[in-house]
Design an enzyme around this catalytic site. Structure first.
Site, mmCIF file in Angstrom:
data_model
loop_
_atom_site.group_PDB
_atom_site.id
_atom_site.type_symbol
_atom_site.label_atom_id
_atom_site.label_comp_id
_atom_site.label_asym_id
_atom_site.label_seq_id
_atom_site.Cartn_x
_atom_site.Cartn_y
_atom_site.Cartn_z
ATOM 1 N N GLU A 90 0.778 -1.204 -0.113
ATOM 2 C CA GLU A 90 -0.036 -0.066 0.140
ATOM 3 C C GLU A 90 0.851 1.210 0.053
ATOM 4 O O GLU A 90 0.511 2.170 0.758
ATOM 5 C CB GLU A 90 -1.036 -0.063 1.124
ATOM 6 C CG GLU A 90 -1.729 -1.304 1.080
ATOM 7 C CD GLU A 90 -2.768 -1.288 2.150
ATOM 8 O OE1 GLU A 90 -2.902 -0.532 3.087
ATOM 9 O OE2 GLU A 90 -3.273 -2.559 2.429
ATOM 10 N N ASN A 96 1.893 -5.162 -2.993
ATOM 11 C CA ASN A 96 0.878 -5.322 -2.790
ATOM 12 C C ASN A 96 0.057 -4.211 -2.547
ATOM 13 O O ASN A 96 0.422 -3.351 -1.718
ATOM 14 C CB ASN A 96 0.706 -6.559 -1.467
ATOM 15 C CG ASN A 96 -0.652 -7.130 -1.195
ATOM 16 O OD1 ASN A 96 -1.300 -7.733 -1.947
ATOM 17 N ND2 ASN A 96 -0.821 -6.598 0.114
ATOM 18 N N HIS A 121 -10.317 -6.966 -1.771
ATOM 19 C CA HIS A 121 -11.371 -6.628 -0.617
ATOM 20 C C HIS A 121 -12.405 -5.783 -1.233
ATOM 21 O O HIS A 121 -12.463 -4.800 -1.467
ATOM 22 C CB HIS A 121 -10.601 -5.635 0.688
ATOM 23 C CG HIS A 121 -9.601 -6.340 1.435
ATOM 24 N ND1 HIS A 121 -10.071 -7.366 2.251
ATOM 25 C CD2 HIS A 121 -8.626 -5.903 1.508
ATOM 26 C CE1 HIS A 121 -8.745 -7.626 2.614
ATOM 27 N NE2 HIS A 121 -7.935 -6.769 2.486
ATOM 28 N N GLU A 138 -5.812 -11.106 -0.547
ATOM 29 C CA GLU A 138 -6.412 -10.908 0.513
ATOM 30 C C GLU A 138 -8.105 -10.712 0.281
ATOM 31 O O GLU A 138 -8.850 -10.293 0.886
ATOM 32 C CB GLU A 138 -6.201 -9.323 1.318
ATOM 33 C CG GLU A 138 -4.748 -9.331 1.458
ATOM 34 C CD GLU A 138 -4.343 -7.961 2.272
ATOM 35 O OE1 GLU A 138 -5.138 -7.539 2.719
ATOM 36 O OE2 GLU A 138 -3.291 -7.589 2.055
ATOM 37 N N ASP A 190 -11.961 -10.854 0.300
ATOM 38 C CA ASP A 190 -13.171 -11.231 0.878
ATOM 39 C C ASP A 190 -14.417 -10.308 0.175
ATOM 40 O O ASP A 190 -13.999 -9.259 -0.364
ATOM 41 C CB ASP A 190 -12.973 -10.852 2.536
ATOM 42 C CG ASP A 190 -12.350 -9.445 2.937
ATOM 43 O OD1 ASP A 190 -11.538 -9.537 3.989
ATOM 44 O OD2 ASP A 190 -12.386 -8.645 1.874
HETATM 45 O O1 G3I Z 1 -1.679 -7.274 18.757
HETATM 46 C C1 G3I Z 1 -2.518 -6.119 19.659
HETATM 47 C C2 G3I Z 1 -2.829 -6.474 20.952
HETATM 48 O O2 G3I Z 1 -1.401 -6.716 21.477
HETATM 49 C C3 G3I Z 1 -3.514 -5.282 21.512
HETATM 50 O O3 G3I Z 1 -3.928 -5.898 22.874
HETATM 51 C C4 G3I Z 1 -4.694 -5.006 20.765
HETATM 52 C C5 G3I Z 1 -5.648 -3.843 21.241
HETATM 53 O O4 G3I Z 1 -6.497 -3.603 20.296
HETATM 54 O O5 G3I Z 1 -4.389 -4.693 19.306
HETATM 55 C C6 G3I Z 1 -3.761 -5.745 18.785
HETATM 56 O O6 G3I Z 1 -3.401 -5.346 17.465
HETATM 57 C C7 G3I Z 1 -4.625 -5.516 16.474
HETATM 58 C C8 G3I Z 1 -4.100 -6.250 15.271
HETATM 59 O O7 G3I Z 1 -5.034 -6.543 14.356
HETATM 60 C C9 G3I Z 1 -3.853 -7.781 15.702
HETATM 61 O O8 G3I Z 1 -5.081 -8.265 16.441
HETATM 62 C C10 G3I Z 1 -4.564 -3.896 16.061
HETATM 63 O O9 G3I Z 1 -5.168 -3.493 16.967
HETATM 64 C C11 G3I Z 1 -5.783 -3.969 14.827
HETATM 65 O O10 G3I Z 1 -5.579 -2.725 14.301
HETATM 66 C C12 G3I Z 1 -5.054 -5.060 13.524
HETATM 67 O O11 G3I Z 1 -6.162 -4.975 12.603
HETATM 68 C C13 G3I Z 1 -5.447 -5.586 11.438
HETATM 69 C C14 G3I Z 1 -5.434 -4.340 10.340
HETATM 70 O O12 G3I Z 1 -4.864 -4.967 9.233
HETATM 71 C C15 G3I Z 1 -4.385 -3.300 10.831
HETATM 72 O O13 G3I Z 1 -4.641 -2.212 9.973
HETATM 73 C C16 G3I Z 1 -6.625 -6.605 11.045
HETATM 74 O O14 G3I Z 1 -6.698 -7.463 11.839
HETATM 75 C C17 G3I Z 1 -6.041 -7.156 9.717
HETATM 76 O O15 G3I Z 1 -6.974 -8.011 9.065
HETATM 77 C C18 G3I Z 1 -5.867 -5.887 8.576
HETATM 78 O O16 G3I Z 1 -5.122 -6.468 7.463
HETATM 79 C C19 G3I Z 1 -4.770 -5.549 6.620
HETATM 80 C C20 G3I Z 1 -3.674 -6.220 5.768
HETATM 81 O O17 G3I Z 1 -2.654 -6.517 6.715
HETATM 82 C C21 G3I Z 1 -3.215 -5.468 4.666
HETATM 83 N N1 G3I Z 1 -4.482 -5.021 3.484
HETATM 84 C C22 G3I Z 1 -5.591 -4.445 4.216
HETATM 85 C C23 G3I Z 1 -6.162 -5.487 5.463
HETATM 86 C C24 G3I Z 1 -7.304 -5.021 6.165
HETATM 87 O O18 G3I Z 1 -7.085 -3.930 6.646
#
Ligand code: G3I
Length: 333
Positions: A136, A178, A214, A243, A245
């Site tokens: 991105e 990507n 997405h 990715e 969905d």
């Molecule tokens: O790991 C921490 C944890 O330690 C903490 O306690 C908790 C508090 O909320 O947060 C946890 O991190 C979270 C992480 O996912 C792991 O669960 C983040 O807050 C959360 O923002 C993060 O979200 C991910 C997101 O990317 C971040 O922007 C989503 O799960 C994930 O599906 C999403 O995936 C992205 C791809 O990497 C790139 N393309 C877009 C896609 C969707 O946004």
């Protein structure tokens, strides 16, 4: 335990030398839900870490790494004859606070990024099929994403540097750029095309472009997808859907789920002809990112929250079955 009948997706994909995969949710994978892991290894032949290989998840404190989850994923994949996509080495999101909240010189940041890439890629040298090296970097409008820490600290040169460092750390890994909403023809996909053209012409070791996929309700393949795929492949690049969905307004009706199934079927049919892989961003609605990030939407994946197959699963299955002629032709490639 889901009751979906065989043939499983990976059994249908393998004879076509095609890879069908899913992103792995850290908590579900490391928890005690055996159903989750059982279904992963039964249905898919490629995995990607949804979060566990990102900078902010691996290195929460300066110069330290916690490999617990990423090692478990790579080991699981090896045990079950699955490839692994690495996601992602350089992104503007999920960076450790110790990186973004410190004062650095340009040289410090370049050294820090090189060390991160070579540490992570080096650890999994020979075990990661393909890396999303840069994720991105292009803004939705088509220019460089300027709200990226890496762009602000290093300028656009960070992109080429990242690919070169990744290639030095694992010369056999397939290296991808990507991005999202750059699948059909639009200003963003034009900018991605210009970027990868420039990288190729500069001799940067880039091998593929990832279409995140997405998408929303009613998504269908268009001429723009075919034209964009053709121009990228003419550069000698491979494509992957990385990715996928298909989000629905929830609660989703039967009609919405049938339309979603058509989206998945068309995507698989397109990918079989143009891509190395189609990877889902998860496989069960239970752990999808969508409801948290897109309130009012969900039901985006081929299995429901109880791990039961939805129409989308059967549509993917049928697309992989395809016609005997298509399967025989694919196998000869
Ligand atoms: O790991 C921490 C944890 O330690 C903490 O306690 C908790 C508090 O909320 O947060 C946890 O991190 C979270 C992480 O996912 C792991 O669960 C983040 O807050 C959360 O923002 C993060 O979200 C991910 C997101 O990317 C971040 O922007 C989503 O799960 C994930 O599906 C999403 O995936 C992205 C791809 O990497 C790139 N393309 C877009 C896609 C969707 O946004």
């Amino acid at each position: 335990m889901s009751t979906n009948p065989s043939p499983h997706l990976r059994d249908l994909a393998a004879p076509r030398n095609f890879f069908i995969g899913a992103a792995v949710h850290t908590g579900a994978f490391s928890g005690d839900e055996s159903d989750y892991r059982d279904l992963l290894q039964r249905e898919f032949n490629v995995l990607v870490a949804e979060n566990m290989m990102k900078f902010g998840e691996l290195s929460r404190t300066p110069n330290t790494y916690d490999w617990t989850h990423s090692d478990a994923l790579v080991d699981f994949a090896a045990q079950h004859g699955m490839k692994v996509r690495g996601h992602t080495l350089v992104w503007h999101q999920q960076l450790p606070k110790w990186v973004t909240s410190s004062q650095w010189t340009t040289h410090d940041v370049q050294t820090l990024l090189e060390q991160h890439i070579k540490t992570v890629v080096g650890r999994y040298r020979g075990r990661i099929w393909a890396w999303d090296v840069v994720n991105e970097a292009i803004a939705d409008s088509g220019g460089y994403r300027t709200d990226s820490f890496w762009y602000q600290q290093l300028g656009p040169e960070y992109i080429a540097l990242a690919f070169r460092w990744a290639h030095e750390a694992d010369p056999n890994a397939i290296l991808y750029y990507n991005d999202y909403e750059a699948e059909a023809l639009n200003p963003k996909s034009d900018a991605v095309y210009a970027l990868v053209c420039d990288l190729k012409q500069s001799g940067v070791p880039i091998h593929g472009v990832g279409w995140q996929m997405h998408v929303g309700e009613g998504w269908r393949v268009s001429d723009g997808h075919h034209q964009n795929a053709a121009r990228l492949r003419e550069l000698g690049l491979e494509l992957a859907m990385t990715e996928m969905d298909v989000r629905c307004q929830t609660p989703a009706t039967a009609a919405q789920l049938e339309s979603q199934a058509t989206s998945y079927r068309e995507a698989v049919e397109f990918a079989l002809a143009t891509c190395s892989a189609l990877v889902l961003w998860g496989f069960t609605d239970k752990y999808s990112w969508i409801p948290r990030f897109r309130p009012g939407y969900g039901a985006a994946l081929p299995f429901d929250a109880a791990y039961q197959p939805k129409p989308a699963y059967y549509a993917i299955q049928q697309a992989l079955v395809g016609t005997d002629e298509a399967a025989q032709a694919q196998a000869k490639d």
